[in-house]
Design an enzyme around this catalytic site. Structure first.
Site, mmCIF file in Angstrom:
data_model
loop_
_atom_site.group_PDB
_atom_site.id
_atom_site.type_symbol
_atom_site.label_atom_id
_atom_site.label_comp_id
_atom_site.label_asym_id
_atom_site.label_seq_id
_atom_site.Cartn_x
_atom_site.Cartn_y
_atom_site.Cartn_z
ATOM 1 N N GLU A 21 79.435 -33.723 21.037
ATOM 2 C CA GLU A 21 79.519 -31.932 21.261
ATOM 3 C C GLU A 21 81.201 -32.630 20.868
ATOM 4 O OE1 GLU A 21 77.729 -30.180 24.256
ATOM 5 O OE2 GLU A 21 75.076 -30.328 22.843
ATOM 6 N N ARG A 59 86.106 -27.182 23.563
ATOM 7 C CA ARG A 59 85.988 -25.469 23.015
ATOM 8 C C ARG A 59 86.686 -24.149 23.590
ATOM 9 N NH1 ARG A 59 80.699 -25.308 26.720
ATOM 10 N NH2 ARG A 59 79.401 -26.138 25.587
ATOM 11 N N ARG A 78 86.105 -27.480 30.870
ATOM 12 C CA ARG A 78 84.047 -27.321 30.975
ATOM 13 C C ARG A 78 84.905 -28.191 30.177
ATOM 14 N NH1 ARG A 78 78.322 -27.587 30.177
ATOM 15 N NH2 ARG A 78 79.526 -25.111 29.739
HETATM 16 P P1 FAD Z 1 71.422 -20.933 37.482
HETATM 17 O O1 FAD Z 1 70.686 -21.850 36.823
HETATM 18 O O2 FAD Z 1 72.182 -20.092 36.155
HETATM 19 O O3 FAD Z 1 70.957 -20.407 38.600
HETATM 20 C C1 FAD Z 1 71.278 -19.339 39.646
HETATM 21 C C2 FAD Z 1 70.062 -18.788 40.139
HETATM 22 O O4 FAD Z 1 70.308 -18.493 41.015
HETATM 23 C C3 FAD Z 1 69.309 -17.853 39.680
HETATM 24 O O5 FAD Z 1 67.753 -18.418 40.141
HETATM 25 C C4 FAD Z 1 69.297 -16.870 40.300
HETATM 26 O O6 FAD Z 1 67.815 -15.697 39.804
HETATM 27 C C5 FAD Z 1 69.873 -17.242 41.389
HETATM 28 N N1 FAD Z 1 70.548 -15.982 41.830
HETATM 29 C C6 FAD Z 1 71.762 -15.608 42.045
HETATM 30 N N2 FAD Z 1 71.897 -14.752 42.963
HETATM 31 C C7 FAD Z 1 71.268 -14.487 43.442
HETATM 32 C C8 FAD Z 1 71.372 -13.562 44.499
HETATM 33 N N3 FAD Z 1 71.906 -12.840 44.885
HETATM 34 N N4 FAD Z 1 69.791 -13.805 45.205
HETATM 35 C C9 FAD Z 1 68.605 -15.155 45.594
HETATM 36 N N5 FAD Z 1 69.086 -15.352 43.945
HETATM 37 C C10 FAD Z 1 70.408 -15.392 43.436
HETATM 38 N N6 FAD Z 1 75.379 -26.656 30.537
HETATM 39 C C11 FAD Z 1 75.001 -27.942 30.145
HETATM 40 O O7 FAD Z 1 75.693 -29.433 30.399
HETATM 41 N N7 FAD Z 1 74.917 -28.272 28.857
HETATM 42 C C12 FAD Z 1 73.904 -27.352 27.807
HETATM 43 O O8 FAD Z 1 73.829 -27.457 27.001
HETATM 44 C C13 FAD Z 1 74.416 -26.147 28.552
HETATM 45 N N8 FAD Z 1 73.944 -25.121 27.585
HETATM 46 C C14 FAD Z 1 73.919 -23.487 28.101
HETATM 47 C C15 FAD Z 1 73.543 -22.669 27.151
HETATM 48 C C16 FAD Z 1 73.229 -21.007 27.959
HETATM 49 C C17 FAD Z 1 73.501 -20.277 26.758
HETATM 50 C C18 FAD Z 1 74.073 -21.561 29.069
HETATM 51 C C19 FAD Z 1 74.339 -20.129 29.888
HETATM 52 C C20 FAD Z 1 74.389 -21.954 29.446
HETATM 53 C C21 FAD Z 1 74.665 -23.549 29.355
HETATM 54 N N9 FAD Z 1 74.784 -24.630 30.196
HETATM 55 C C22 FAD Z 1 74.729 -25.557 29.467
HETATM 56 C C23 FAD Z 1 75.385 -24.037 30.796
HETATM 57 C C24 FAD Z 1 74.587 -24.516 32.611
HETATM 58 O O9 FAD Z 1 73.693 -24.090 31.605
HETATM 59 C C25 FAD Z 1 75.118 -24.020 33.624
HETATM 60 O O10 FAD Z 1 76.147 -24.286 34.063
HETATM 61 C C26 FAD Z 1 73.757 -24.415 34.823
HETATM 62 O O11 FAD Z 1 72.033 -24.330 34.178
HETATM 63 C C27 FAD Z 1 73.827 -24.139 36.004
HETATM 64 O O12 FAD Z 1 73.244 -24.214 37.253
HETATM 65 P P2 FAD Z 1 73.045 -23.914 38.661
HETATM 66 O O13 FAD Z 1 71.421 -24.348 39.186
HETATM 67 O O14 FAD Z 1 73.918 -23.848 39.081
HETATM 68 O O15 FAD Z 1 72.741 -21.809 38.448
HETATM 69 C C1 SIN Z 2 76.265 -26.458 24.126
HETATM 70 O O1 SIN Z 2 74.815 -26.073 23.138
HETATM 71 O O2 SIN Z 2 76.396 -25.335 23.305
HETATM 72 C C2 SIN Z 2 76.708 -25.652 25.002
HETATM 73 C C3 SIN Z 2 76.067 -26.579 25.644
HETATM 74 C C4 SIN Z 2 77.008 -26.763 27.533
HETATM 75 O O3 SIN Z 2 77.902 -25.938 27.571
HETATM 76 O O4 SIN Z 2 77.620 -27.991 27.505
#
Ligand code: FAD
Ligand code: SIN
Length: 525
Positions: A113, A288, A384
């Site tokens: 990527e 990015r 990032r």
């Molecule tokens: P999340 O997975 O967002 O989980 C947050 C949790 O907190 C959820 O369960 C939510 O419901 C809960 N929550 C929030 N507020 C409250 C509240 N007030 N009370 C109770 N619960 C609450 N990163 C990569 O490294 N590689 C990738 O390929 C990649 N692709 C991506 C593609 C997309 C479309 C997106 C949106 C993001 C992508 N990212 C990628 C970023 C990555 O997915 C996220 O940064 C990561 O998954 C975040 O994980 P997390 O556990 O911190 O939060």
């Molecule tokens: C993507 O698949 O382009 C998302 C990767 C990322 O947000 O790290």
């Protein structure tokens, strides 16, 4: 009635779930999550998780790529720690049941990527996050010590201030004892007391009108910690993904993974001309911030609503094999990715800043840990590197879990916390006001605090937001608590912090680009 839990976790994405699996052998775990248990940014991750697996890749190369993308703002020690743990933590994910694609020879099929000098992204087709979330939830469900309370909304953390208390060999004057949580099934606010609390609430893409983030991404954790006077940093560095599918009727926006460019997809203007060579020698695979700014510039100077991603020259079978969900989504809109150009635009995607934590995930508030997207560890700096966030979440879940396990035996519950007082509140007279205010905040942030900023735009955003802030605080004090009201409050808080941090940074750096301060550093180019 109060609940008493050893380890309280707020959020059920990769960060919360992987931490739960680690602490569960050492006490009772309660994970609260505001929607269905799998709803999270994690579930939508496409490209994959970055890790050093085989030569010619090396920890040093991955470290260097991360530092370059971060535009001189990464904490080098943290980068080194996260990257050198990458292989071990990814193997742990695999042991928990997550599967990643392999080549015919049995090695992991590593993708590339933007900003990566080597192929190092482990992936499960183009829905890696879905697979990780599935595997972690399945593992969590089998653990007798872990209880998941879905449709439970954390409103605020419970804190008290103590002057100059010595905490974990640091001086912290704020102590966290648990959280007030709205049970969305009973509409009652419960008090949950805990020995340690983990914030794992993810990002805040919903602060902007166009985002790849699902509707749960409202920055609740950052807003809660900010209100409790905890440290939040780096919020000016909001990452816009260069390529979300241009489809104005759809929100959130569907992502066209950066891995498609890693596979050979090329960005072009509407008249079919390549343009990335004008901005960076790495062309469509530059970091990015550079690609999103280049697209924004082409769209603005040409007056176009989108640019194209061209995959027509790529092997059709391989393209569809690697990106079946992107292919299916595009086909549903009449776009055949092997024959047609894909219209794409940048969209708010990832919060690089957040709750300031140390190398063990400890926030500036005692007993409160923060990991995953809601935290700011120093790994990402000003921008990032793609696919480093899933990695950061699993490395920090390990770090934080080890620390929380060690400390929790010596911590007692705080019994003097009062239950929630709902006296004097009433049902909202017009729910539509909340919806309108949300749209207004999103428009302010998109128009004035987006990819390209200026002092005057930031001032205007600040002035406009202040009106919404005052209106919403007044409403909050006299209205019965609902998730919509709390989310709007959190979004306004987070928007305020982004503007405040953006105004304080008198330079253009990484994702923060202000036309009044031309870029002087050249880390990312
Ligand atoms: P999340 O997975 O967002 O989980 C947050 C949790 O907190 C959820 O369960 C939510 O419901 C809960 N929550 C929030 N507020 C409250 C509240 N007030 N009370 C109770 N619960 C609450 N990163 C990569 O490294 N590689 C990738 O390929 C990649 N692709 C991506 C593609 C997309 C479309 C997106 C949106 C993001 C992508 N990212 C990628 C970023 C990555 O997915 C996220 O940064 C990561 O998954 C975040 O994980 P997390 O556990 O911190 O939060
Ligand atoms: C993507 O698949 O382009 C998302 C990767 C990322 O947000 O790290």
């Amino acid at each position: 009635m109060k609940r008493r839990i050893d380890f309280l976790i707020i959020g059920s994405g990769i960060a919360g779930l992987s931490y739960a699996l680690k602490v569960a052998q050492h006490g009772s775990v309660c994970m609260i999550t505001k929607a269905n248990e799998d709803e999270s940014n994690t579930k939508y991750a496409q490209g994959g998780i970055a890790a050093v697996m085989y030569s010619p890749d090396s920890f040093d190369k991955h470290i260097q790529d991360t530092l370059i993308a971060g535009d001189g703002m990464c904490d080098e020690e943290i980068v080194r720690m996260v990257i050198t743990e990458s292989t071990e933590r990814v193997n742990e994910l695999i042991a928990w049941g997550a599967t990643f694609d392999k080549t015919e020879s049995g090695e992991y099929d590593l993708a590339k990527e933007g900003g990566h000098s080597e192929h190092r992204i482990l992936h499960h087709k183009d829905n890696t996050g879905f697979e990780i979330e599935r595997a972690l939830l399945a593992a969590v469900h089998t653990h007798p010590n872990i209880e998941i309370l879905d449709h439970h909304f954390a409103i605020d953390i419970l804190t008290q201030h103590h002057l100059g208390e010595e905490v974990n060999s640091r001086t912290s004057d704020i102590e966290c004892y648990g959280a007030y949580v709205l049970n969305l099934r009973t509409n009652k606010i419960e008090t949950i007391l805990a020995k340690t609390i983990l914030m794992a609430t993810g990002g805040a893409g919903q602060v902007y009108s166009t985002t790849t983030n699902p509707t749960i991404a409202t920055g609740d954790g950052v807003a809660m910690v900010y209100r409790a006077k905890g440290r939040v940093e780096g919020m000016e560095f909001y990452q816009f993904h260069p390529t979300s599918l241009f489809n104005p009727a759809e929100s959130p926006s569907f992502l066209i993974s950066e891995a498609v460019r890693g596979f050979g997809g090329i960005l072009k203007t509407i008249d079919g001309k390549e343009f990335m060579h004008k901005y960076d020698v790495r062309k469509s695979l530059a970091p990015r911030d550079i690609v999103a700014r280049a697209i924004d510039n082409e769209m603005k100077t040409r007056g176009d609503d989108y640019v194209y991603l061209d995959c027509r020259h790529l092997d059709k079978n391989e393209l569809i094999k690697h990106f079946p969900n992107i292919n299916e989504k595009c086909l549903s809109l009449g776009i055949d990715i092997s024959k047609d150009l894909i219209p794409v635009v940048p969209a708010a995607h990832y919060m690089c800043g957040g709750i300031k934590v140390d190398n063990k995930g400890r926030s500036s508030i005692n007993r409160l840990f923060a990991i995953g997207e809601c935290s700011s560890t120093g790994l990402h700096g000003a921008n990032r590197l793609a696919s480093n966030s899933l990695l950061e979440a699993v490395v920090y879940s390990h770090q934080a879990a080890m620390e929380a396990i060690e400390k929790s035996n010596s911590i007692r519950f705080c019994e003097s916390i009062p239950d929630w007082d709902a006296e004097g509140t009433a049902h909202p007279e017009e729910m539509v006001l909340l919806t309108q205010s949300l749209r207004e905040v999103q428009a302010i942030m998109t128009n004035y605090v987006g990819i390209v900023r200026s002092d005057i735009r930031l001032q205007r955003a600040f002035d406009r937001l202040e009106i919404l802030y005052k209106e919403n605080e007044a409403l909050y004090l006299k209205t019965i608590i609902s998730p919509k009201l709390c989310e709007l409050r959190n979004i306004i808080n987070v928007a305020y912090i982004i503007i405040k941090h953006a105004r304080a940074r008198k330079e253009s750096r990484g994702l923060h680009y202000n036309v009044n301060y031309p870029k002087t550093t050249n880390y990312g180019s």
